[in-house]
Design a protein around this motif. Structure first.
Motif, PDB file in Angstrom:
ATOM      1  N   SER A 252       7.279  -6.525  -1.795  1.00  0.00           N
ATOM      2  CA  SER A 252       7.959  -5.229  -1.869  1.00  0.00           C
ATOM      3  C   SER A 252       7.228  -4.185  -1.040  1.00  0.00           C
ATOM      4  O   SER A 252       7.865  -3.318  -0.414  1.00  0.00           O
ATOM      5  CB  SER A 252       8.051  -4.764  -3.322  1.00  0.00           C
ATOM      6  OG  SER A 252       8.846  -5.634  -4.089  1.00  0.00           O
ATOM      7  N   ALA A 253       5.901  -4.244  -1.021  1.00  0.00           N
ATOM      8  CA  ALA A 253       5.128  -3.289  -0.225  1.00  0.00           C
ATOM      9  C   ALA A 253       5.452  -3.427   1.251  1.00  0.00           C
ATOM     10  O   ALA A 253       5.524  -2.423   1.984  1.00  0.00           O
ATOM     11  CB  ALA A 253       3.639  -3.502  -0.466  1.00  0.00           C
TER      12      ALA A 253
ATOM     13  N   CYS B 159      -0.323   2.408   2.536  1.00  0.00           N
ATOM     14  CA  CYS B 159      -0.431   2.148   3.976  1.00  0.00           C
ATOM     15  C   CYS B 159      -0.506   3.459   4.747  1.00  0.00           C
ATOM     16  O   CYS B 159      -1.311   3.594   5.680  1.00  0.00           O
ATOM     17  CB  CYS B 159       0.765   1.306   4.437  1.00  0.00           C
ATOM     18  SG  CYS B 159       0.612   0.696   6.133  1.00  0.00           S
TER      19      CYS B 159
ATOM     20  N   ALA C 155       4.934  -7.629  -5.920  1.00  0.00           N
ATOM     21  CA  ALA C 155       4.368  -6.352  -5.481  1.00  0.00           C
ATOM     22  C   ALA C 155       4.018  -6.382  -3.998  1.00  0.00           C
ATOM     23  O   ALA C 155       4.287  -5.417  -3.264  1.00  0.00           O
ATOM     24  CB  ALA C 155       3.134  -6.020  -6.319  1.00  0.00           C
TER      25      ALA C 155
ATOM     26  N   GLY D 189       8.551  -1.612   1.795  1.00  0.00           N
ATOM     27  CA  GLY D 189       8.312  -0.176   1.697  1.00  0.00           C
ATOM     28  C   GLY D 189       7.687   0.394   2.962  1.00  0.00           C
ATOM     29  O   GLY D 189       8.050   1.497   3.402  1.00  0.00           O
ATOM     30  N   VAL D 190       6.763  -0.336   3.561  1.00  0.00           N
ATOM     31  CA  VAL D 190       6.119   0.134   4.791  1.00  0.00           C
ATOM     32  C   VAL D 190       7.146   0.239   5.917  1.00  0.00           C
ATOM     33  O   VAL D 190       7.187   1.226   6.668  1.00  0.00           O
ATOM     34  CB  VAL D 190       4.965  -0.813   5.188  1.00  0.00           C
ATOM     35  CG1 VAL D 190       4.459  -0.477   6.588  1.00  0.00           C
ATOM     36  CG2 VAL D 190       3.825  -0.713   4.179  1.00  0.00           C
TER      37      VAL D 190
ATOM     38  N   PHE E 118       7.212  -0.282  -6.491  1.00  0.00           N
ATOM     39  CA  PHE E 118       6.316  -1.138  -5.716  1.00  0.00           C
ATOM     40  C   PHE E 118       6.445  -0.824  -4.225  1.00  0.00           C
ATOM     41  O   PHE E 118       5.446  -0.789  -3.497  1.00  0.00           O
ATOM     42  CB  PHE E 118       6.639  -2.615  -5.959  1.00  0.00           C
ATOM     43  CG  PHE E 118       6.164  -3.145  -7.286  1.00  0.00           C
ATOM     44  CD1 PHE E 118       5.405  -2.369  -8.131  1.00  0.00           C
ATOM     45  CD2 PHE E 118       6.490  -4.428  -7.697  1.00  0.00           C
ATOM     46  CE1 PHE E 118       4.956  -2.854  -9.355  1.00  0.00           C
ATOM     47  CE2 PHE E 118       6.053  -4.929  -8.921  1.00  0.00           C
ATOM     48  CZ  PHE E 118       5.285  -4.137  -9.738  1.00  0.00           C
ATOM     49  N   LEU E 119       7.682  -0.613  -3.764  1.00  0.00           N
ATOM     50  CA  LEU E 119       7.884  -0.224  -2.368  1.00  0.00           C
ATOM     51  C   LEU E 119       7.203   1.107  -2.080  1.00  0.00           C
ATOM     52  O   LEU E 119       6.532   1.266  -1.047  1.00  0.00           O
ATOM     53  CB  LEU E 119       9.376  -0.099  -2.055  1.00  0.00           C
ATOM     54  CG  LEU E 119      10.172  -1.351  -1.732  1.00  0.00           C
ATOM     55  CD1 LEU E 119      10.473  -2.164  -2.990  1.00  0.00           C
ATOM     56  CD2 LEU E 119      11.477  -1.010  -1.025  1.00  0.00           C
TER      57      LEU E 119
ATOM     58  N   THR F 143      -3.112  -3.131   2.807  1.00  0.00           N
ATOM     59  CA  THR F 143      -2.069  -2.726   1.854  1.00  0.00           C
ATOM     60  C   THR F 143      -1.530  -3.933   1.099  1.00  0.00           C
ATOM     61  O   THR F 143      -1.365  -3.885  -0.132  1.00  0.00           O
ATOM     62  CB  THR F 143      -0.909  -2.033   2.594  1.00  0.00           C
ATOM     63  OG1 THR F 143      -1.408  -0.857   3.240  1.00  0.00           O
ATOM     64  CG2 THR F 143       0.204  -1.652   1.628  1.00  0.00           C
ATOM     65  N   LEU F 144      -1.254  -5.016   1.806  1.00  0.00           N
ATOM     66  CA  LEU F 144      -0.737  -6.220   1.143  1.00  0.00           C
ATOM     67  C   LEU F 144      -1.759  -6.783   0.156  1.00  0.00           C
ATOM     68  O   LEU F 144      -1.402  -7.209  -0.950  1.00  0.00           O
ATOM     69  CB  LEU F 144      -0.371  -7.286   2.185  1.00  0.00           C
ATOM     70  CG  LEU F 144       0.750  -6.912   3.168  1.00  0.00           C
ATOM     71  CD1 LEU F 144       1.072  -8.106   4.070  1.00  0.00           C
ATOM     72  CD2 LEU F 144       1.996  -6.459   2.426  1.00  0.00           C
TER      73      LEU F 144
ATOM     74  N   GLY G 127       3.322   0.813  -2.041  1.00  0.00           N
ATOM     75  CA  GLY G 127       2.882   0.158  -0.817  1.00  0.00           C
ATOM     76  C   GLY G 127       2.982   1.066   0.398  1.00  0.00           C
ATOM     77  O   GLY G 127       2.071   1.108   1.235  1.00  0.00           O
TER      78      GLY G 127
ATOM     79  N   MET H 283      -1.827  -4.528  -2.912  1.00  0.00           N
ATOM     80  CA  MET H 283      -0.658  -4.697  -3.775  1.00  0.00           C
ATOM     81  C   MET H 283      -0.700  -6.029  -4.520  1.00  0.00           C
ATOM     82  O   MET H 283      -0.220  -6.128  -5.658  1.00  0.00           O
ATOM     83  CB  MET H 283       0.619  -4.593  -2.944  1.00  0.00           C
ATOM     84  CG  MET H 283       0.886  -3.199  -2.415  1.00  0.00           C
ATOM     85  SD  MET H 283       0.989  -1.934  -3.709  1.00  0.00           S
ATOM     86  CE  MET H 283       2.459  -2.461  -4.597  1.00  0.00           C
TER      87      MET H 283
END
Length: 297
Positions: A202-203, A52, A199, A206-207, A44-45, A70-71, A48, A74
């Motif tokens: 986590s995104a 992005c 999700a 990740g960003v 998920f990271l 992006t959010l 995302g 996700m």
């Protein structure tokens, strides 16, 4: 002994630890709602971060807009994943569902590598300065942004579970799904929302990590690193996830100091969370704040 270096590492560890805590909360959110450990959390990271990156580089969107898109993406992705892939598994053995999440992890990694390649790619310049001086310490601007987001998310989680109707429904579902269903709560909606929130949050992590280290398949390993934090705090405790994340973040950076100063092993930073995982499982299997599951015969 270089005390300034140690203090710098501990400050960085505390900031990264809040990020660990946020991702650990996603583990807890899914586990509390569905009793499933999601081993595709790291992906998920990764998804995302790649989405992005593509919005900023390929479509030239400004960062704030790309981040919000992006959010939203996700959130929708989490809902569709639960509805299309995971919902048919309701009622199946838990081990089968866990194996499904492992399979999803492999599929996501392979698909993203096919689309974006194996090489690390950098985010475009987002902030005018890479780091800022905080009380004499240099802190990455992206980490400061993540600290603000993490604190907002933690407060948002608290009010969501304490006061919102859906948050109370999720707490009831986590306590007993049959009782929640008898009260008119849609278990399917709760499950879908849990995966969507997981999700989306986590995104965000990740960003932030992608902005600091670049985006590559290695980013998915972050989810596995966070798993010890969830176990340490207790896999069914939101507060425990935050505390566990902070502890793991501090321990990692303290281990880096010890390694670079005396041991020179080179990999202590990476393996300390798993040492902690083994010790906690041996001494306190339910974690610091986890609920003991006592069965009477």
């Amino acid at each position: 002994m270089n005390w300034d270096f140690l203090l710098q590492l501990l400050v960085n560890g505390a900031i990264v630890g809040t990020l660990y805590g946020v991702v650990a909360m996603c583990f807890v959110l899914i586990y509390k709602s569905t009793k499933i450990v999601n081993f595709a959390q790291g992906e998920f990271l990764l998804i995302g971060a790649w989405v992005c990156w593509a919005l900023l580089v390929e479509f030239q969107l400004p960062f704030w807009l790309g981040f919000l898109v992006t959010l939203l993406f996700m959130f929708i992705f989490g809902v569709l994943l639960q509805v299309v892939v995971l919902r048919p598994m309701i009622g199946e053995p838990i081990l089968s569902v866990i194996m499904l999440t492992i399979g999803l992890s492999i599929v996501f990694q392979s698909t993203l590598a096919w689309i974006f390649g194996e090489w690390t790619k950098r985010f475009p310049e987002v902030f005018s300065v890479d780091s800022v001086n905080v009380l004499g310490l240099q802190v990455q601007t992206a980490y400061l942004m993540s600290l603000v987001f993490a604190l907002v998310i933690m407060v948002g989680f608290y009010y969501f579970f304490q006061y919102s109707r859906m948050g109370l429904a999720m707490r009831a579902t986590a306590f007993d799904q049959q009782v929640a269903a008898s009260l008119g709560i849609s278990i399917k909606h709760v499950f879908a929302l849990a995966w969507a929130i997981s999700a989306m949050v986590s995104a965000m992590a990740g960003v932030v990590i992608g902005m600091v280290n670049g985006v590559s398949s290695a980013l998915s390993f972050f989810g596995i690193k966070v798993f010890p934090a969830a176990i340490l705090g207790g896999l069914d405790s939101i507060v425990g996830a935050v505390v566990g994340g902070l502890i793991i973040g501090l321990l990692e950076n303290a281990a880096q100091f010890v390694d670079s100063t005396w041991l020179n092993w080179g990999n202590l930073y990476e393996i300390v969370p798993f040492y902690v995982l083994v010790i906690i499982l041996m001494i306190k299997p339910y974690g610091l704040f986890g609920t003991k599951d006592i069965e009477r015969i």
